[in-house]
Design an enzyme around this catalytic site. Structure first.
Site, short mmCIF file in Angstrom:
data_model
loop_
_atom_site.label_atom_id
_atom_site.label_comp_id
_atom_site.label_asym_id
_atom_site.label_seq_id
_atom_site.Cartn_x
_atom_site.Cartn_y
_atom_site.Cartn_z
N ASP A 1 0.80 -1.28 0.00
CA ASP A 1 0.09 -0.02 0.05
C ASP A 1 0.90 1.16 0.14
O ASP A 1 1.86 1.26 0.55
CB ASP A 1 -0.79 0.00 1.25
CG ASP A 1 -1.91 1.03 1.05
OD1 ASP A 1 -2.21 1.56 0.10
OD2 ASP A 1 -2.79 0.92 2.17
N ASN B 1 1.52 3.16 -2.87
CA ASN B 1 2.19 3.74 -4.20
C ASN B 1 1.76 5.20 -4.57
O ASN B 1 2.59 5.89 -5.06
CB ASN B 1 1.95 2.71 -5.28
CG ASN B 1 2.36 1.18 -5.06
OD1 ASN B 1 3.37 1.14 -4.26
ND2 ASN B 1 1.98 0.42 -5.89
N GLY B 2 0.35 5.24 -4.67
CA GLY B 2 0.03 6.73 -4.97
C GLY B 2 0.27 7.81 -4.05
O GLY B 2 0.60 8.82 -4.69
N ARG B 3 0.46 7.39 -2.79
CA ARG B 3 0.92 8.57 -1.98
C ARG B 3 2.35 8.84 -2.06
O ARG B 3 2.64 9.86 -1.91
CB ARG B 3 0.55 8.31 -0.26
CG ARG B 3 -1.12 8.69 -0.26
CD ARG B 3 -1.66 8.04 1.01
NE ARG B 3 -1.75 6.69 0.71
CZ ARG B 3 -1.77 5.76 1.73
NH1 ARG B 3 -1.58 6.16 3.10
NH2 ARG B 3 -1.73 4.57 1.52
N ARG C 1 0.51 8.69 -10.37
CA ARG C 1 0.20 7.38 -9.92
C ARG C 1 0.73 6.23 -10.42
O ARG C 1 1.29 5.21 -10.06
CB ARG C 1 -1.42 7.04 -9.86
CG ARG C 1 -2.02 7.96 -8.85
CD ARG C 1 -3.55 7.79 -8.49
NE ARG C 1 -3.81 6.45 -8.00
CZ ARG C 1 -3.85 6.51 -6.70
NH1 ARG C 1 -3.24 7.21 -5.75
NH2 ARG C 1 -4.03 5.07 -6.31
N HIS D 1 3.17 3.19 -8.82
CA HIS D 1 2.91 1.82 -9.07
C HIS D 1 4.21 0.99 -9.69
O HIS D 1 4.44 0.00 -9.36
CB HIS D 1 1.81 1.43 -9.95
CG HIS D 1 0.38 1.63 -9.42
ND1 HIS D 1 0.16 1.50 -8.02
CD2 HIS D 1 -0.64 2.27 -9.75
CE1 HIS D 1 -1.11 1.81 -7.65
NE2 HIS D 1 -1.63 2.47 -8.89
N SER E 1 -7.02 -6.10 -5.14
CA SER E 1 -8.24 -6.58 -4.45
C SER E 1 -9.33 -6.52 -5.45
O SER E 1 -9.36 -5.76 -6.60
CB SER E 1 -8.56 -5.77 -3.28
OG SER E 1 -9.13 -4.33 -3.59
N LEU F 1 10.95 -20.73 -1.87
CA LEU F 1 10.02 -19.72 -1.34
C LEU F 1 8.73 -19.98 -2.27
O LEU F 1 8.55 -19.78 -3.65
CB LEU F 1 10.12 -18.44 -1.38
CG LEU F 1 9.18 -17.35 -0.95
CD1 LEU F 1 9.03 -17.50 0.47
CD2 LEU F 1 9.71 -16.02 -1.28
C1 FPP Z 1 -1.41 0.16 -3.46
O1 FPP Z 1 -1.13 1.36 -3.59
C2 FPP Z 1 -0.89 -0.76 -4.30
C3 FPP Z 1 -1.84 -1.48 -5.33
C4 FPP Z 1 -3.32 -0.89 -5.60
C5 FPP Z 1 -1.47 -2.57 -5.90
C6 FPP Z 1 -0.42 -2.28 -6.94
C7 FPP Z 1 0.80 -3.14 -6.50
C8 FPP Z 1 1.82 -2.95 -7.48
C9 FPP Z 1 2.05 -2.07 -8.63
C10 FPP Z 1 2.96 -3.82 -6.91
C11 FPP Z 1 3.48 -4.75 -7.96
C12 FPP Z 1 2.95 -5.90 -7.97
C13 FPP Z 1 2.88 -6.73 -9.17
C14 FPP Z 1 2.62 -8.04 -9.11
C15 FPP Z 1 3.28 -6.21 -10.49
P1 FPP Z 1 -2.23 2.52 -3.58
O2 FPP Z 1 -2.42 2.61 -5.04
O3 FPP Z 1 -3.33 1.84 -2.89
O4 FPP Z 1 -1.75 3.85 -2.92
P2 FPP Z 1 -2.29 4.72 -2.23
O5 FPP Z 1 -3.22 4.28 -1.15
O6 FPP Z 1 -1.30 5.85 -1.97
O7 FPP Z 1 -3.09 5.43 -3.09
#
Ligand code: FPP
Length: 228
Positions: free
Chosen positions: A13, A15-17, A26, A30, A58, A124
């Site tokens: 969690d 990535n966006g922030r 954004r 990611h 999700s 793993l």
């Molecule tokens: C959360 O950040 C991340 C996600 C919704 C999923 C994305 C995951 C990845 C890109 C990891 C890479 C995985 C693979 C398998 C390539 P958010 O967008 O919810 O962040 P925020 O809450 O700050 O907006």
């Protein structure tokens, strides 16, 4: 159950922030998250952990803007293609949890290929939770149980486990990055006695070092599993 760490779950969690804090898009967030995850998986594959479950998309994430969803789907395809050889070299076995519906055909194709190519690896086990919802996992298990005409009086925890998307040991330690303190419909059955660890670090900045220090902290906790 014993005190040994076998299964770690990570809610990826922030990535966006992270992107926002850097004046980036954004999508760039990611991409940075994905690159970081790749590094972290290799690091963890060199420890003695057996199972790693990662919440990367999700079922509810489909509510996001279509452009973001499609960027993420393409990122999954790219990442799965890119890591295939590496995972073979590191003896990593990939499995997936989640519903297949709604996932684009090219994503499904890469998921199946990666599963096939790594199925005999003995190191793993990485369980990518993609289009995943814990409530739907339990509902899907109940539907399969009924289809198999299993007598409900015979149902126990071991049998229930076998009807979930993957038959995995319980999660011992859950890590969620970005400061949010929620489970967000992630592996609720498997988390029943998990130790919870929340860090404020946004996922792209979450280092191997921080992971290792959380593991150290885990071993200091006193797990009683309901006993005294
Ligand atoms: C959360 O950040 C991340 C996600 C919704 C999923 C994305 C995951 C990845 C890109 C990891 C890479 C995985 C693979 C398998 C390539 P958010 O967008 O919810 O962040 P925020 O809450 O700050 O907006």
């Amino acid at each position: 159950m014993d005190g040994v760490l076998k299964h770690v779950g990570i809610i990826v969690d922030g990535n966006g922030r992270w992107a926002k804090s850097q004046g980036k898009s954004r999508s760039e967030g990611h991409l940075a998250g994905s690159n970081n995850l790749e590094k972290l998986i290799i690091h963890i594959s060199n420890t003695d952990l057996k199972y790693l479950s990662l919440y990367v998309f999700s079922n509810e994430n489909f509510k996001r803007d279509i452009k973001e969803v499609s960027y993420l789907m393409n990122l999954f395809v790219k990442m799965f293609k890119h890591v295939s050889k590496k995972y073979k070299d590191y003896n990593i076995k990939i499995i997936f949890s989640g519903r297949r519906d709604k996932l684009p055909i090219n994503v499904l194709k890469e998921m199946d290929k990666l599963t096939r190519e790594t199925k005999d690896n003995t190191g793993l086990v990485v369980n990518f939770c993609l289009n995943y919802s814990s409530h739907l996992e339990i509902i899907d298990a109940i539907k399969k149980i009924q289809k198999d005409n299993l007598k409900i009086e015979e149902l126990n925890e071991d049998i229930m486990n076998k009807y979930l998307y993957q038959d995995l040991p319980p999660i011992d330690l859950l890590i969620r990055t970005s400061g949010e303190q929620r489970l967000s419909n992630f592996m609720l059955w498997q988390l029943y006695y998990a130790e919870l660890f929340f860090t404020k670090t946004y996922f792209p900045d979450f280092t191997e070092k921080e992971y290792d220090s959380i593991i150290e902290d885990f071993y200091k906790r006193n797990r009683r599993f309901g006993g005294v």
